[in-house]
Design a protein around this motif. Structure first.
Motif, PDB file in Angstrom:
ATOM      1  N   SER A  16      47.455  37.761  50.245  1.00 12.92           N
ATOM      2  CA  SER A  16      47.161  36.391  50.685  1.00 12.92           C
ATOM      3  C   SER A  16      46.277  35.640  49.691  1.00 12.92           C
ATOM      4  O   SER A  16      46.353  34.414  49.586  1.00 12.92           O
ATOM      5  CB  SER A  16      46.493  36.404  52.064  1.00 12.92           C
ATOM      6  N   THR A  17      45.447  36.366  48.941  1.00  9.18           N
ATOM      7  CA  THR A  17      44.605  35.719  47.934  1.00  9.18           C
ATOM      8  C   THR A  17      45.296  35.623  46.576  1.00  9.18           C
ATOM      9  O   THR A  17      44.805  34.936  45.675  1.00  9.18           O
ATOM     10  CB  THR A  17      43.273  36.482  47.758  1.00  9.18           C
ATOM     11  N   GLY A  18      46.407  36.333  46.420  1.00  9.69           N
ATOM     12  CA  GLY A  18      47.178  36.265  45.179  1.00  9.69           C
ATOM     13  C   GLY A  18      46.618  37.061  44.022  1.00  9.69           C
ATOM     14  O   GLY A  18      47.122  36.982  42.893  1.00  9.69           O
ATOM     15  N   THR A  19      45.593  37.878  44.259  1.00  6.27           N
ATOM     16  CA  THR A  19      44.958  38.600  43.145  1.00  6.27           C
ATOM     17  C   THR A  19      45.851  39.700  42.572  1.00  6.27           C
ATOM     18  O   THR A  19      45.617  40.160  41.456  1.00  6.27           O
ATOM     19  CB  THR A  19      43.628  39.231  43.598  1.00  6.27           C
ATOM     20  N   TRP A  20      46.869  40.119  43.323  1.00  5.47           N
ATOM     21  CA  TRP A  20      47.758  41.182  42.835  1.00  5.47           C
ATOM     22  C   TRP A  20      48.574  40.740  41.635  1.00  5.47           C
ATOM     23  O   TRP A  20      49.085  41.563  40.873  1.00  5.47           O
ATOM     24  CB  TRP A  20      48.689  41.635  43.954  1.00  5.47           C
ATOM     25  N   GLN A  21      48.707  39.425  41.429  1.00 10.90           N
ATOM     26  CA  GLN A  21      49.499  38.906  40.317  1.00 10.90           C
ATOM     27  C   GLN A  21      48.685  38.742  39.035  1.00 10.90           C
ATOM     28  O   GLN A  21      49.226  38.346  38.010  1.00 10.90           O
ATOM     29  CB  GLN A  21      50.111  37.566  40.717  1.00 10.90           C
ATOM     30  N   ASN A  22      47.401  39.073  39.100  1.00  8.38           N
ATOM     31  CA  ASN A  22      46.530  38.973  37.927  1.00  8.38           C
ATOM     32  C   ASN A  22      46.666  40.246  37.102  1.00  8.38           C
ATOM     33  O   ASN A  22      46.190  41.307  37.482  1.00  8.38           O
ATOM     34  CB  ASN A  22      45.071  38.788  38.366  1.00  8.38           C
ATOM     35  N   THR A  23      47.347  40.149  35.973  1.00 12.84           N
ATOM     36  CA  THR A  23      47.618  41.323  35.137  1.00 12.84           C
ATOM     37  C   THR A  23      46.398  41.773  34.336  1.00 12.84           C
ATOM     38  O   THR A  23      46.436  42.825  33.700  1.00 12.84           O
ATOM     39  CB  THR A  23      48.771  41.030  34.164  1.00 12.84           C
ATOM     40  N   GLU A  24      45.313  40.978  34.356  1.00 16.04           N
ATOM     41  CA  GLU A  24      44.125  41.335  33.583  1.00 16.04           C
ATOM     42  C   GLU A  24      43.194  42.270  34.357  1.00 16.04           C
ATOM     43  O   GLU A  24      42.214  42.769  33.807  1.00 16.04           O
ATOM     44  CB  GLU A  24      43.362  40.072  33.179  1.00 16.04           C
ATOM     45  N   THR A  25      43.468  42.473  35.640  1.00 16.45           N
ATOM     46  CA  THR A  25      42.655  43.379  36.453  1.00 16.45           C
ATOM     47  C   THR A  25      43.538  44.480  37.020  1.00 16.45           C
ATOM     48  O   THR A  25      44.756  44.349  37.091  1.00 16.45           O
ATOM     49  CB  THR A  25      41.979  42.629  37.620  1.00 16.45           C
ATOM     50  N   SER A  26      42.909  45.568  37.446  1.00 13.93           N
ATOM     51  CA  SER A  26      43.668  46.683  38.009  1.00 13.93           C
ATOM     52  C   SER A  26      42.789  47.453  38.987  1.00 13.93           C
ATOM     53  O   SER A  26      41.559  47.324  38.975  1.00 13.93           O
ATOM     54  CB  SER A  26      44.151  47.631  36.902  1.00 13.93           C
ATOM     55  N   GLY A  27      43.436  48.250  39.838  1.00 14.81           N
ATOM     56  CA  GLY A  27      42.711  49.134  40.741  1.00 14.81           C
ATOM     57  C   GLY A  27      41.727  48.399  41.630  1.00 14.81           C
ATOM     58  O   GLY A  27      42.015  47.352  42.206  1.00 14.81           O
ATOM     59  N   VAL A  28      40.535  48.963  41.735  1.00 10.53           N
ATOM     60  CA  VAL A  28      39.531  48.449  42.663  1.00 10.53           C
ATOM     61  C   VAL A  28      39.073  47.026  42.316  1.00 10.53           C
ATOM     62  O   VAL A  28      38.661  46.268  43.190  1.00 10.53           O
ATOM     63  CB  VAL A  28      38.321  49.408  42.699  1.00 10.53           C
TER      64      VAL A  28
END
Length: 455
Positions: free
Chosen positions: A330-342
């Protein structure tokens, strides 16, 4: 060949079609074979969990509540916070659907595997009664099956090493505390910080591990419920803010589960495998590690512990993992390829609860990671005790503290592939032995459950 490539191939091999068939197929078999008999007694399971039937004189080491808390301590935490993010970024939103499927099947699987763990307990080399897949194999199937028990204990010795937890705890401390505070001059090379966190965690965890399952159970039974309430309360607050998006996110999860559109090339197989692997890491149903904790419960009635154990996937995956997934989507953070995991989950919490969300998550991660690391230490110690003798299991603490430091200083991908591979191999002896012993579990279940007063 590069080590990362070797580990990736190792994990892929371990999670071949045979393991997926054992976990998903076996879980569906348990679900159908039980004819929902244990599922009709969730109320009784809660009463057992609350201590109504506790007897200090019973065989075992910890109460039902401490056993579930210890098992949940081994699963709740990075499996719910970081592993869900890994699942969505690797397999797309559809991977969450397959996590749900595995969780539903996992309720039945947990009932059978953890009933077996208590039903066929046996003495270790010092004469102390122990429970777990390796003891169930030897005392349930017979000594000619001991090589299968040895195989499980060997894989569990390495598969339960708390490397993932140490890795992700270090990552969130680095990304949310050290880097913003300017403690690390070069964020691309934070080796000294990673090493310092790894050594600190190792020292603390090693001290707790000396107290054994009783101390772990006491710590877990106090911390886990508080952290579950804090995490779930925060998650629900974020979802309330984004409530209008929740139905669409659920629809996205279901659609993508059968299309794989969010994965490069539309690889549906990747979606399914990712969901199953992350569900196994989240709730450990069928892997066998959770049976080591439940096998230590004080009870003379194996079915009681099986009933308590089956609450695990409901709390762990269907409630907590689902909350995390919906927050990330819902926040869309999964589409940010610059971050991962926790870090993906941390960014989602900060967006959902600006100014303090990240600190709530940091608190949860620290305590969840610590309790998980402690439980992992118990699992590995018992595995080594089975292999070399209980009198020598203390040697494990050296491998344990070393692994924490290695996990804190190694890449996330390498750690996940190594642990995943071992989990896949652990499932083979656990599910195989439980499938063979399942008629005896149902016989015991009918004997026990049919004596309960009807409501």
């Amino acid at each position: 060949m590069d080590a990362s490539i070797v580990l990736s191939k190792f994990a892929s091999f371990a999670w071949g079609p045979w393991v997926l068939t054992l976990l998903l197929g076996g879980g569906c078999y348990f679900f159908a074979y039980s004819r929902l008999l244990p599922f009709r007694h969730f109320g009784h399971a809660v009463r057992v969990l609350m201590g109504k039937y506790d007897n200090p004189a019973d065989t075992g080491h910890i109460t039902h509540f401490q056993a579930l808390s210890s098992a949940l301590a081994g699963t709740i935490g990075m499996g719910n916070i970081a592993s869900v993010a890994v699942a969505i970024q690797t397999g797309g939103p559809g991977a969450v659907f397959w996590m749900w499927v595995c969780a539903v099947a996992g309720v039945a699987t947990k009932f059978f595997t953890c009933t077996v763990a208590v039903q066929f307990r046996g003495p270790d080399s010092l004469g102390v009664i122990q429970g777990g897949p390796m003891y169930a194999i030897v005392y349930g199937l017979g000594r000619r099956w001991k090589p299968l028990g040895i195989f499980f204990a060997t894989c569990a010795l390495f598969g339960t090493l708390p490397m993932f937890q140490a890795n992700q705890l270090t990552q969130i401390l680095r990304d949310t505390v050290a880097v913003p505070a300017g403690w690390i001059a070069d964020p691309s090379n934070p080796w000294w910080f990673n090493l310092a966190v790894g050594v600190t965690i190792s020292a603390f965890a090693g001290w707790i591990l000396v107290g054994g399952i009783r101390r772990i159970g006491q710590v877990a039974s106090r911390l886990v419920p508080l952290m579950v309430v804090l995490y779930l309360g925060s998650a629900l607050a974020i979802l309330a803010v984004n409530l209008d998006q929740v139905p669409e996110m659920v629809s996205l999860i279901v659609r993508d589960a059968f299309s794989g559109d969010a994965v490069a090339g539309g690889a549906l197989w990747v979606v399914i495998v990712t969901g199953v692997r992350r569900a196994a890491f989240s709730n450990e149903a069928g892997i066998g590690s959770e049976a080591l904790a439940h096998g230590a419960a004080k009870t003379e009635e194996p079915v009681r512990e099986g009933l308590v154990a089956m609450l695990g996937p409901v709390i762990d995956t269907l409630i907590l993992c689902s909350s995390t997934a919906l927050i990330i989507l819902s926040t869309g953070t999964w589409q940010n390829t610059e971050t991962s995991g926790v870090t993906v989950t941390a960014v989602a919490f900060e967006q959902g609860l600006p100014g303090f969300g990240i600190y709530i998550l940091l608190t949860c991660v620290v305590f969840f990671s610590v309790t998980t690391i402690l439980t992992c230490g118990y699992y590995g110690e018992k595995s080594l005790g089975f292999l070399l003798g209980a009198e020598r299991q203390g040697v494990y603490k050296y491998l344990y503290v070393t692994a924490i430091t290695i996990g804190a200083t190694t890449s996330l991908t390498a750690v996940i592939d190594f642990i995943d591979g071992m989990y896949g191999f652990m499932a083979i002896p656990t599910m195989t032995s439980t499938l063979i012993l399942s008629p005896l579990v149902m016989k015991e279940a009918r004997r026990y459950l049919n004596r309960l007063p009807s409501r």
